[in-house]
Design an enzyme around this catalytic site. Structure first.
Site, mmCIF file in Angstrom:
data_model
loop_
_atom_site.group_PDB
_atom_site.id
_atom_site.type_symbol
_atom_site.label_atom_id
_atom_site.label_comp_id
_atom_site.label_asym_id
_atom_site.label_seq_id
_atom_site.Cartn_x
_atom_site.Cartn_y
_atom_site.Cartn_z
ATOM 1 N N ASN A 158 55.888 -17.113 31.486
ATOM 2 C CA ASN A 158 56.039 -15.715 31.898
ATOM 3 C C ASN A 158 56.209 -14.817 30.687
ATOM 4 O OD1 ASN A 158 56.471 -16.149 34.961
ATOM 5 N ND2 ASN A 158 57.905 -17.568 33.994
ATOM 6 N N SER A 163 62.824 -13.060 35.158
ATOM 7 C CA SER A 163 64.062 -12.689 35.833
ATOM 8 C C SER A 163 65.116 -13.795 35.754
ATOM 9 C CB SER A 163 63.759 -12.350 37.292
ATOM 10 O OG SER A 163 63.109 -13.424 37.898
#
Lengths: 515, 515
Positions: A158, A163
Site C-alpha cells: 500500500n 490505515s
C-alpha cells in the site's frame, strides 16, 4: 494445569474467564482510544445526530500466534521495500510503460496518470516525496509439503492511506495489559509471554515520518504558520486511528495538522503564484496556513471522486509546492499491475530497482507468483490456469485498484472471466493463493463475540522520504528510510464451519512462536 | 479583534468555530478516555446488551473563569482539611457525641454506627486508615455589598467515593489541547492563556494515595500476592473515571487492583482467622489475593444496601485487616451534621482538631454559616429563619447524607418543614446559600449542546494516610498528607431564562482570572 499447545490456542474460556477478559477489554479500549464510531447498522444517525457515540474497535481477544522468523523477516526487509517503491515512483519512464497498458481499461488509473501528465507539463515544483507505506503479508504453508516451514508471502503493497497505524499501537498495548492483569488463563503462560508479545510503534513512528517531511519542507515562503494537511473522507468512522497520528505529531514534534474533507479541498485551499499551498481553516478565516505536507487518507478510491471537481482538487493539490504523501506517481506505484510485473516469475524488473542481489532476493522470496492476463508468454499461461476449474482453485483474481473487497476467488474465477470481454482481462492479475496455517481466535465486533477459524495478515509500515531527480528517470536520493511498526489484521477464514464470518476483520497483535 | 471581557466570556461562536471546536472535542475526548457509558435514555440496554458503546463525558466547551485567589486558597488549605478530617475520624468519642443525635432519626447513619460498634467490640486489627477526600466549594459574592471580593465557601466535604478524579485530569488536558489548536477564538486570547489554565493531577495523585496505603500495609501474611480492591456499584456508567485510577496505579506503581461489585462481596472475599482479607477473582478460582486496601466507590448510599446481606458485607470488610478507604468512622466524619457543627457560628469544635489558630482561621473562613435544626440556641434561631418565607430565601436545607439530589432550596423550605414531623427536623441542616458570580458556558451532554448561565463548583482532592491511636480518643499520627489536584464541576444555574438546565452537570477546568 496442562499447558496450551499451539493447536489448542487460544483455549476455551470459562464464563467467568470470558467475563473478566471482556469487561477489562471493553473498558481499557475506550479508556485508551482503541475505538471507532459505530456503524450505521449499530447506531443510526437519527439516534446520534451529533456523532458522540463510539465503540471498541473490532479487536481480537487474544494476540494471534505468528511465526517469529516470518515476523522478523517482514520487519527486516521493510527498508528494502521502501527503497524499492521509492525507486519505482522516481522512475517515471518505467512506470509509464506499466501504466499505459492500463489506462484504456481502467478509468481511475487513467485519470491519475492524466493528472500526473498535466502537472508534469507545467513542471513539478516540489522534488520531495513522502511515503507512509504498508506491506501486507500472509504466512504461507506449502500445501504440497507436510514439513515445509512457514514463509512470508506478500498480499499487497500500500502506497496510499495505509490505515490502522494509530490503532495498531494500542491493540498491542491492550494485549500486554490483559496479560499483566491475568486475563489470559494460566494454561497459556508458556505461549503468551512478555517476550513473545510485540509492541507496535506505528502511531508514533508514522507521525515522525510526517514530522520529517514537515521539517524537510523548510521555512515558510509566505510568512504564514506551517501545517500538515490530512485530506480525509467525511464522515470517517475510523477517525481515531487518524487522530492518534495527529496527536502524536502535535505532542511529539509540535507540528500542527488539520483535517480537510477531500470534497472541500477547493473551498478551503488556494495556490499562490509560486504554487505554495495555502489552507484557510473555516473557523479562522483571517488566519491561513502554508501547507508543508499533504497526507492523503482519501482519494485512493473512485468513490472519492463523485464529481469532476474532485479530480480538479487532486490536480490542484498535486500542482502545489506541498510535499505529497503520496505523490500521484507513488500512488500509481502501488497498483496491482506493478506488483504483478515485479512478481511475475523470471521477471527482469526487480534488479532494475534493487541492484544489490542479496537485497533483491530477500524481496523476491516474499512474492507469491503473480501473472498478467495479457498477450505475454506468462499471460497466456495464466489464462489457461484461470480458465480451468481444476487449476483455478489455487488462485485469486484481483483488479488493479487498491481498496479491497473486489477479489474473485478460486472456483469463481472461470465463470467470472467468461462473463467479461477478453479485452478487459488485462485489468486483472492472477495470483497464487497464499495458504495460511489454520488459526483460531475470538473477535469482538459491534458488541458481538465471534469465535472460530481466522486468517492473519501482517502489515509492516515503512516511512520513506526522498528527493526526486530532475530527469524523471530514476535518479534522486533517499533522505529518510525506516521501518515503522506493524499491524496484524485478523479476519474470519472462509470455512463453512461457522465461527468468525469471512471478512469480519479485527485489529490484532503478534504473539511470536518458534515454528 | 476586540478582546473578550470577563462579562462576555465565553464569546458566541460562529457556526464554523463551533463546528471546529466540537469536532475536535468529540474526537479528542474518546481518543483519551474522557468518556462515560451512555445513559439508558440515550442508548437502551436492548440496543447494546454487551455494553460496548461509550460517549464523551459531559464536559464544558470552555474552561470556566475562576478567581485565582480562591483557587489558590482552595488548594492551599487542602492539607489542613485532610488533617482536620483525619483528626475527627480518630476522635471516636467526639464523633459519637455528634452521631448519637442522628441514629434515631437516620437509619443509614445508625446502621453505619452500629457496624462500627460491632467491630470495636471485637477490636479493630488495622490501625492505618486512608482518606481520598474532596472538599467542594463555590465562589461567594456577598449580595449585600457591591464591592466585595469573591471568597471561597465550602459546599461539602466528601470522605467516601469522591468521584471524577480520573476524568478531571483529562478535561484540563482537553481544554489545553483546544487552546493549542486554536479552537478558542482569537478574542479570548487575553483570557484563555497557557498560564491561566490549571492542569489537574488528580488521576495520578489519587492513585499514588492508594499506592501509599498498599505499601504501608506491609508484607503479605498469607504468602499470597497483594492487591487493592475497588468496591464498586454495578453497573457503573462512570467506570472510566475509576479505571483511570486503576490504570495509573498499575502503570505508575505496579500495584494490581480488582473491581468487586459491592453486592458480590461475600461471594468472592473471605477472612482468615487473623482477619486478613482474601479476594478470589471469579476468573481464577485457584489464585487468591491478599487485600491491602479497600477503595469504596460504593456503599455511600442507602440504595447500595438493598438487603441485609450488604450490611453483612460492610461489616465483613470493616472487620478485616485491609486498610479501608474510608473506614466507617471516616465515612461518618463526612456527614453533614459534622460540617454543621464545625460551621455553626461561634462553635468551639474546630480548635479541638486544629490547635494552630492560624490554620483554624483559614479553614473557618471557608465555612458558610450552617445551623442545626435542634433545641440548641443556634437551632432555635435557625428554625425561625427556615420557617419564615422571607428569610428562607437565603438558605438551603440539606439532609445529613451524602449523595446529592435531596436538597431543598429557598422558598421551598417552609412548606417542606411543615410537612415533616418536628422530631425529624434535626435530620437536616440549614445552610446559608452561597451566591456565586454569574457565569456562562456551553455544555456538551449526550450529544446535545446547552448554553447559558452556569454555576461552578471547585472540588479539591486530598490524600491522607494516618495511623489511629490505640485509645480511640484522637491520638495517632498522620503518615502522608497531600493536596491531590482539583475538579471543577459546572452545572446549569437555576435561572428561568433557559439555557443550561439546573442539575445538568459537566466536568470543567479552571481558567484563572485576577478579580
Amino acid at each position: 494445569m496442562v499447558p496450551t499447545s499451539h493447536a489448542e490456542y487460544p483455549p476455551d474460556l470459562s464464563p467467568e474467564e470470558e467475563q473478566y477478559l471482556l469487561s477489562n477489554l471493553k473498558d481499557w479500549s475506550i479508556a485508551h482510544g482503541l475505538a471507532v464510531r459505530p456503524a450505521p447498522s449499530f447506531v443510526s444517525a437519527a439516534q446520534d445526530p451529533s456523532g458522540v457515540l463510539a465503540t471498541t474497535a473490532p479487536v481480537t481477544l487474544f494476540p494471534s500466534l505468528f511465526p517469529r522468523t516470518c515476523f522478523d523477516e517482514g520487519l527486516g526487509i521493510q527498508t528494502a521495500y521502501n527503497e524499492l517503491y521509492s525507486a519505482i515512483a522516481r522512475d517515471e519512464a518505467w512506470l509509464q510503460s506499466i501504466i499505459e497498458g492500463l489506462v484504456e481499461i481502467d478509468d481511475f488509473t487513467g485519470k491519475l496518470w492524466q493528472t500526473h501528465l498535466a502537472v508534469k507539463k507545467e513542471g513539478y515544483v516540489q522534488d520531495l516525496s513522502l511515503g507512509l507505506f504498508r506491506s501486507d503479508y500472509m504466512v504461507h504453508i506449502d500445501p504440497d509439503s507436510s514439513h515445509s516451514s512457514p514463509r512470508l508471502k506478500q498480499v499487497e503493497f500500500n502506497t496510499i492511506a495505509s490505515s490502522f497505524g494509530g490503532l495498531s499501537s494500542r491493540v498491542s498495548t491492550l494485549h500486554k495489559h490483559l496479560l499483566a492483569i491475568d486475563a489470559y488463563p494460566a494454561s497459556t503462560a508458556t505461549v503468551i509471554k512478555a517476550d513473545a508479545l510485540r509492541q507496535s510503534k506505528s502511531a508514533s513512528s508514522l507521525a515522525q515520518g510526517l514530522a520529517a517531511a514537515h521539517k524537510a519542507y523548510g521555512l515558510s515562503r509566505t510568512q504564514r504558520p506551517l501545517c500538515v494537511l490530512f485530506v480525509v473522507q467525511d464522515p470517517e468512522r475510523n477517525v481515531f486511528d487518524q487522530r492518534h497520528l495527529e496527536y502524536a505529531l502535535l505532542e511529539e514534534s509540535g507540528v500542527r495538522a488539520f483535517r480537510l474533507p477531500f470534497q472541500q479541498t477547493l473551498s478551503h485551499t488556494s495556490l499562490e503564484a509560486d504554487r505554495t499551498l495555502v489552507y484557510t481553516p473555516p473557523n479562522t478565516p483571517s488566519i491561513s496556513y502554508e501547507v508543508t505536507t499533504i497526507y492523503f487518507r482519501a482519494g485512493y478510491s473512485p468513490d472519492d471522486y463523485p464529481r469532476e471537481e474532485e479530480w480538479d482538487a487532486r490536480l490542484h493539490l498535486e500542482r502545489s509546492r506541498a510535499i505529497k504523501c503520496p505523490s500521484i506517481l507513488t500512488h500509481l506505484a502501488g497498483c496491482k499491475k506493478v506488483q504483478q510485473v515485479l512478481a511475475t516469475p523470471h521477471s527482469p524488473h526487480l534488479k532494475r530497482f534493487l541492484p544489490d542481489e542479496r537485497v533483491a532476493s530477500r524481496i523476491l522470496s516474499t512474492f507469491a507468483p503473480i501473472y498478467p492476463l495479457d498477450e505475454s508468454e506468462a499471460g497466456k499461461q495464466a489464462k489457461e490456469l484461470a480458465g480451468d476449474p481444476t487449476s483455478a482453485v489455487r488462485y485469486v483474481l484481483k483488479p488493479q485498484r487498491e481498496g479491497g473487497g473486489n477479489n474473485i476467488y478460486r472456483r469463481a474465477i472461470p465463470p467470472f472471466l467468461q462473463s467479461l470481454p477478453a479485452t478487459h482481462w488485462p485489468a486483472y492479475i492472477l495470483m497464487e493463493m497464499i495458504e495460511p496455517p489454520p488459526l483460531k481466535n475470538a473477535i469482538l465486533r459491534n458488541g458481538e463475540l465471534h469465535k472460530g477459524g481466522v486468517i492473519g495478515e501482517l502489515g509492516v509500515y515503512g516511512v520513506c522520504l526522498w528527493r526526486n531527480g530532475s530527469d524523471g528517470g530514476g535518479s534522486g536520493e533517499i533522505l529518510q528510510n525506516w521501518e515503522a511498526g506493524y499491524l496484524l489484521r485478523t479476519k474470519g477464514d472462509q470455512s463453512e464451519e461457522g465461527g468468525v464470518a469471512a471478512g469480519f476483520g479485527a485489529v490484532d497483535s503478534c504473539c511470536l512462536v518458534d515454528s
